[in-house]
Design an enzyme around this catalytic site. Structure first.
Site, mmCIF file in Angstrom:
data_model
loop_
_atom_site.group_PDB
_atom_site.id
_atom_site.type_symbol
_atom_site.label_atom_id
_atom_site.label_comp_id
_atom_site.label_asym_id
_atom_site.label_seq_id
_atom_site.Cartn_x
_atom_site.Cartn_y
_atom_site.Cartn_z
ATOM 1 N N THR A 205 -9.824 31.868 -12.707
ATOM 2 C CA THR A 205 -10.045 33.318 -12.614
ATOM 3 C C THR A 205 -9.017 34.107 -13.401
ATOM 4 O O THR A 205 -7.842 33.760 -13.419
ATOM 5 C CB THR A 205 -9.971 33.759 -11.129
ATOM 6 O OG1 THR A 205 -10.995 33.075 -10.423
ATOM 7 C CG2 THR A 205 -10.168 35.244 -10.958
ATOM 8 N N ARG A 233 -23.333 30.206 -4.858
ATOM 9 C CA ARG A 233 -22.132 30.710 -4.165
ATOM 10 C C ARG A 233 -21.461 31.819 -4.987
ATOM 11 O O ARG A 233 -21.316 31.717 -6.192
ATOM 12 C CB ARG A 233 -21.162 29.556 -3.952
ATOM 13 C CG ARG A 233 -19.850 29.953 -3.258
ATOM 14 C CD ARG A 233 -18.748 30.230 -4.245
ATOM 15 N NE ARG A 233 -17.456 30.447 -3.602
ATOM 16 C CZ ARG A 233 -16.380 30.886 -4.255
ATOM 17 N NH1 ARG A 233 -16.441 31.150 -5.539
ATOM 18 N NH2 ARG A 233 -15.244 31.063 -3.616
ATOM 19 N N VAL A 234 -21.067 32.874 -4.301
ATOM 20 C CA VAL A 234 -20.336 33.967 -4.945
ATOM 21 C C VAL A 234 -18.999 34.124 -4.231
ATOM 22 O O VAL A 234 -18.949 34.138 -2.997
ATOM 23 C CB VAL A 234 -21.147 35.281 -4.874
ATOM 24 C CG1 VAL A 234 -20.321 36.456 -5.368
ATOM 25 C CG2 VAL A 234 -22.434 35.157 -5.689
ATOM 26 N N THR A 256 -6.714 36.120 -6.667
ATOM 27 C CA THR A 256 -7.164 34.821 -7.159
ATOM 28 C C THR A 256 -6.972 33.809 -6.037
ATOM 29 O O THR A 256 -6.205 34.054 -5.101
ATOM 30 C CB THR A 256 -6.374 34.440 -8.433
ATOM 31 O OG1 THR A 256 -6.916 33.236 -8.969
ATOM 32 C CG2 THR A 256 -4.892 34.243 -8.169
ATOM 33 N N GLY A 259 -11.846 32.399 -2.675
ATOM 34 C CA GLY A 259 -12.462 33.716 -2.532
ATOM 35 C C GLY A 259 -12.925 34.043 -1.131
ATOM 36 O O GLY A 259 -12.849 35.199 -0.695
#
Ligand code: SD4
Length: 344
Positions: A205, A233-234, A256, A259
């Site tokens: 990220t 997946r988010v 970061t 999540g």
């Protein structure tokens, strides 16, 4: 205890006092413009953003340019070169937010090189904030973005083949063990953190926040998300208030790491609210990290989350659960990687 003494202790213990105290102790002075990015590969990202900030451009343009720079890297940890999900598909998440709380995001988008620019289009051209999956891709194509071929980068191909042997989803503790620690020290001068020397990089990220010369804040995040996640997946990265939050009165923050843990506490919104209360960026990040660790101490041992924040004055700070979170800073007086403090 007499009443006067009680009041004095009460005042010392109040957040306002702690905040003033920690602001006074903040090692970085008031400065603008400035850009701060997660990880050491935030250095080239900051350099791109700086081209815009140093010529009186907007923080919004600067953060988009910075994020695009890393999305272009073909065998990096962000963008189409990133690691795939468990089905072998690279799905990308990104968001962008400006000083007026305008924001846009895309999640689980495939085959698009610059999700951050699609996120900006969502912000500027639609009444919505977040588009996902096939719909996000359709919107991108309708707005002139090219559909890239569906191929994994070489490092991603190797890592996926290795992962398939066991096919176990285990979120990694994101760290950046800087290789050539001494060399980095030379480059970073007096601000040099003590880097590790084995060169490990295992994150995916890029989050950056910037303050421009007129005093406006903006931020952007771009990621391929957690490696080998379930398809669909988010994470926190495209979620406003989780992976990124900007409030032009108080400050901006990005995150970061795992999540899910950031989403659970609306992490960056929380960091910004702590800055509004007067806490320094570093203290605000620390308090958000503490919130995660307090919820489940045992689980926290196995996780990484790092927050990075910038306030209205251009003072920055970071805090992580574990050792190994580093962040990059570029202003008139600094061009360095700092090692974040950590709780565990
Ligand atoms: C996510 N926060 O998808 C991202 C992952 C990350 O370094 O930051 N990796 O949950």
């Amino acid at each position: 205890m007499n009443r006067r003494k009680f009041l004095r202790i009460g005042a010392l213990a109040s957040p306002v006092f702690a905040a003033k105290n920690s602001l006074a102790n903040n090692f970085n002075p008031i400065t603008k413009p400035i850009v701060v990015s997660t990880w050491a590969n935030g250095m080239p990202v900051n350099a791109e953003a700086w081209k815009i900030l140093s010529t009186n451009g907007t923080a919004l343009d600067a953060v988009e340019a910075g994020a695009m720079h890393i999305e272009n890297e073909i065998d990096c940890c962000v963008g189409l070169g990133g690691y795939p999900d468990r089905d072998g598909k690279v799905t990308l998440d990104s968001c962008i937010m400006d000083h007026k709380a305008n924001c846009g995001a895309v999640a689980c988008i495939e085959r698009i090189k610059h999700p951050v620019s699609v996120a900006r289009k969502v912000m500027e051209k639609t009444p919505h904030v977040l588009l996902v999956g096939a719909g996000a891709q359709q919107f991108a194509v309708e707005n002139g973005f090219t559909l890239e071929p569906e191929v994994l980068s070489e490092p991603a191909k190797k890592a996926y083949a290795e992962w398939l042997k066991k096919s176990e989803y285990k979120p990694v503790i994101n760290i950046e063990n800087m290789g050539a620690g001494k060399e980095q020290k030379k480059q970073n001068g007096p601000f040099a953190p003590a880097f590790f020397d084995d060169g490990t990089v295992n994150h995916d990220t890029m989050g950056l926040v910037a303050l421009d010369s007129v005093g406006n804040l903006s931020g952007a995040v771009t990621t391929s998300g957690m490696a080998f996640k379930l398809h669909g997946r988010v994470g926190d990265s495209p979620i406003i208030g989780a992976g990124l939050f900007v409030d032009n009165e108080a400050g901006a923050a990005t995150s970061t790491g795992t999540g899910e843990e950031v989403i659970r506490i609306c992490g960056t919104h929380l960091v910004v609210e702590f800055m509004r209360q007067g806490y320094s960026p570093e203290m605000a990040c620390k308090k958000a990290v503490e919130r995660i660790v307090k919820r489940d101490k045992a689980k926290a041992q196995t996780l990484q989350v790092g927050f990075l924040a910038l306030n209205k004055k251009g003072q920055y700070g970071a805090y992580a659960i574990q050792k190994g979170f580093v962040f990059s800073v570029k202003s008139e007086r600094e061009n360095v990687v700092h090692q974040s403090k950590f709780l565990i």
